[in-house]
Design an enzyme around this catalytic site. Structure first.
Site, PDB file in Angstrom:
ATOM      1  N   TYR A  56      11.894 -10.199   2.668  1.00  0.00           N
ATOM      2  CA  TYR A  56      10.664  -9.557   2.190  1.00  0.00           C
ATOM      3  C   TYR A  56      10.849  -9.042   0.764  1.00  0.00           C
ATOM      4  O   TYR A  56      11.805  -8.334   0.452  1.00  0.00           O
ATOM      5  CB  TYR A  56      10.266  -8.390   3.102  1.00  0.00           C
ATOM      6  CG  TYR A  56       8.981  -7.718   2.694  1.00  0.00           C
ATOM      7  CD1 TYR A  56       7.767  -8.373   2.820  1.00  0.00           C
ATOM      8  CD2 TYR A  56       8.977  -6.432   2.164  1.00  0.00           C
ATOM      9  CE1 TYR A  56       6.578  -7.774   2.439  1.00  0.00           C
ATOM     10  CE2 TYR A  56       7.799  -5.814   1.782  1.00  0.00           C
ATOM     11  CZ  TYR A  56       6.595  -6.486   1.914  1.00  0.00           C
ATOM     12  OH  TYR A  56       5.423  -5.900   1.522  1.00  0.00           O
ATOM     13  N   HIS A  86      -1.800  -4.950  -8.208  1.00  0.00           N
ATOM     14  CA  HIS A  86      -1.721  -3.612  -7.628  1.00  0.00           C
ATOM     15  C   HIS A  86      -2.064  -2.508  -8.632  1.00  0.00           C
ATOM     16  O   HIS A  86      -2.295  -1.357  -8.235  1.00  0.00           O
ATOM     17  CB  HIS A  86      -0.330  -3.367  -7.042  1.00  0.00           C
ATOM     18  CG  HIS A  86      -0.097  -4.067  -5.736  1.00  0.00           C
ATOM     19  ND1 HIS A  86      -0.439  -5.371  -5.517  1.00  0.00           N
ATOM     20  CD2 HIS A  86       0.455  -3.625  -4.562  1.00  0.00           C
ATOM     21  CE1 HIS A  86      -0.103  -5.731  -4.276  1.00  0.00           C
ATOM     22  NE2 HIS A  86       0.434  -4.682  -3.675  1.00  0.00           N
ATOM     23  N   ASN A 199       7.226   1.049  -4.575  1.00  0.00           N
ATOM     24  CA  ASN A 199       7.282   1.487  -3.183  1.00  0.00           C
ATOM     25  C   ASN A 199       7.886   2.886  -3.085  1.00  0.00           C
ATOM     26  O   ASN A 199       9.055   3.048  -2.768  1.00  0.00           O
ATOM     27  CB  ASN A 199       8.135   0.516  -2.358  1.00  0.00           C
ATOM     28  CG  ASN A 199       7.301  -0.232  -1.338  1.00  0.00           C
ATOM     29  OD1 ASN A 199       6.456   0.358  -0.692  1.00  0.00           O
ATOM     30  ND2 ASN A 199       7.544  -1.527  -1.218  1.00  0.00           N
TER      31      ASN A 199
END
Length: 532
Positions: A56, A86, A199
């Site tokens: 991922y 984003h 993140n």
């Protein structure tokens, strides 16, 4: 500007580090051990690039698109596309100090070596901060899970030389131009690096740390305001006695009572409430209203809430938040550490405490203005009631702010809107809680400023007139030494009682003195003199 550098990568950041960089442009240095740790874990990522196993953020898409395998030749595009798509915030730009706090938090996580980015990425990030380049981030866009994606993406976009930024002078520029002017080369992101940059809970955490720093000052100021109101309303300091608070020894309550006791020590106005024969208070009302008598209990509960919030912030500041994350034994693992619930909860909790402290302050102010409850003062503290309105509408302003603070006390963290095709089906709304708390802190500042402005006017009136600036007649002040110092400092900016004047500038002057700590500093500096 701070001259002492903040070293990133030798251990957890302190709240003081965050404030120094975010508000005072302290320079940053990246520790050599952090550079070594990042180089070591980057080698792990490089080894995964063509091993054939889906990883991922390295060889797959993101969120609900994680099942999509990305061929090797498209993985650079994958990282760029992630950041561009984003960086989707909207609305008014958030404050510069919030963006800088967010950037420092993300840099700290990169420096742990747990994210797999190259040292170059972190070094360039540090260069942006040191150059005073601040990406423009709208207030809407983060759901607080997976972390503050949109806000952090705007920073990553600037790192790539794209998007809008402000330079150290505040000028709005394209990122490419700002980087070129600062001699910073844009970064071309490699596998995993785009994801590692976005993140995290860094935005909401930065807002928590900054608000906590403000609330230390404001809760001390609330104690000062309450002490001035007790004095101005001819109240009693007997309820502040140490032995009474030892019966219910919450540390915050004990601290607030001790602070208020010290501020009122030796007050002539308090002493005048005593009989010379017995030394006992001669109150026909027996005891003061709750907003005076219970101030240490409410302020103390707020202090306890702040202590809890700071314990959460300390853990977050020592954390390495990313998904996937590289473990110390070399595994790359998906996880949920980016969820903002721990931070969102305490941001909301602090907003509740702020609203309650402000509510009590407004009630004390209102007592000064009501002739039936002010114990001998003119209605609304007006020079000629009826012709003049005094502080009548200042209390309206306070009440309006307090009403909004009650709305802001409604928690953001109980809400959740599913996103990313139900892959991210529970979110924290921590970013919204942080923005809400910042507005609440500003409101508390204004409410306390109005209380102090009002109590100072009342004390001037009790002394028979105004405390004027240098060169004009002065009346003898019957306040404690620390409160005299506060009144004098306030009168350097705001004229004393008289006929009605344009009131808004006086409220703003008092707000600035609360905001920069000037009134509190005047009181604290006078405490040693008060004690002899």
């Amino acid at each position: 500007m701070y001259q002492q550098s903040v070293i990133v990568g030798t251990g957890p950041l302190s709240p003081a580090d965050v404030v120094a960089v975010a508000r005072h442009d302290a320079p940053i240095e990246l520790a050599s051990e952090a550079v070594e740790a990042m180089a070591a874990t980057r080698a792990v990522i490089d080894a995964l690039v063509d091993d054939g196993t889906p990883h991922y953020g390295v060889s797959t898409g993101f969120g609900a698109l994680a099942t999509k395998s990305i061929p090797l030749h498209q993985r650079g595009q994958l990282q760029r596309s992630l950041i561009r798509s984003h960086a989707a915030s909207s609305g008014a730009a958030v404050d510069r100090e919030v963006v800088r706090a967010l950037m420092l938090g993300r840099l700290s996580t990169l420096a742990t070596g747990r994210t797999g980015v190259r040292p170059l990425v972190a070094q360039t990030y540090a260069e942006l901060l040191n150059a005073g380049i601040t990406p423009v981030i709208g207030e809407y866009g983060s759901l607080g899970c997976s972390g503050d994606l949109a806000p952090l993406s705007h920073v990553a976009l600037a790192l790539m030389g794209e998007g809008s930024v402000r330079d150290s002078s505040g000028e709005l520029l394209d990122a490419a131009a700002a980087l070129a002017a600062a001699g910073i080369a844009p970064v071309e992101l490699l596998e995993k690096e785009g994801l590692a940059l976005i993140n995290g809970t860094d935005g909401m955490l930065g807002m928590l740390v900054l608000a906590s720093a403000d609330l230390h000052r404001l809760l001390d100021t609330a104690d000062l305001a309450a002490a001035m109101s007790i004095e101005g309303l001819l109240g009693t300091d007997a309820v502040l006695a140490a032995d009474l608070h030892a019966l219910r020894p919450h540390p915050g309550q004990v601290a607030s009572a001790a602070g208020m006791r010290a501020l009122l020590e030796g007050s002539p106005l308090i002493a005048e409430q005593l009989t010379s024969e017995t030394g006992r208070h001669r109150f026909t009302r027996v005891q003061d209203a709750y907003s005076l008598r219970c101030a240490p209990q409410v302020h103390g509960a707020a202090r306890a809430t702040l202590a809890h919030a700071e314990s959460v912030a300390a853990i977050e500041l020592s954390s390495a938040i990313d998904n996937p994350v590289l473990t110390p034994d070399g595994r790359i693992e998906s996880n949920g550490n980016f969820h903002g619930a721990p931070v969102g909860y305490v941001l909301d909790f602090l907003a509740i405490a702020v609203a309650d402290v402000a509510s009590m302050s407004e009630r004390r102010t209102d007592r000064f203005l009501d002739k039936a409850r002010s114990h001998g003062l003119n209605a609304f503290l007006a020079d000629d009631p009826g012709v003049d309105s005094g502080h009548m509408i200042a209390q309206y302003t306070q009440a309006g702010i307090v009403s909004e603070l009650k709305r802001l006390a409604n928690p953001a963290s109980v809400d959740s809107i599913p996103s990313s095709a139900m892959q991210e089906d529970h979110v924290s709304m921590g970013w919204a809680a942080g923005l809400k708390l910042r507005r609440a802190v500003d409101g508390l500042t204004r409410v306390l400023a109005i209380e102090i402005l009002t109590s100072a006017r009342a004390l001037d009136l009790r002394d028979g007139g105004s405390v004027r600036t240098e060169g004009t007649a002065r009346v003898k002040m019957r306040s404690s030494v620390p409160i005299v110092a506060v009144r004098k400092r306030l009168r350097e900016e705001v004229e004393g009682p008289g006929t009605d004047r344009y009131l808004a500038p006086e409220i703003e002057a008092a707000r600035l003195l609360v905001d920069d700590g000037s009134l509190l500093a005047a009181a604290l500096e006078a405490l040693p003199a008060a004690r002899g």
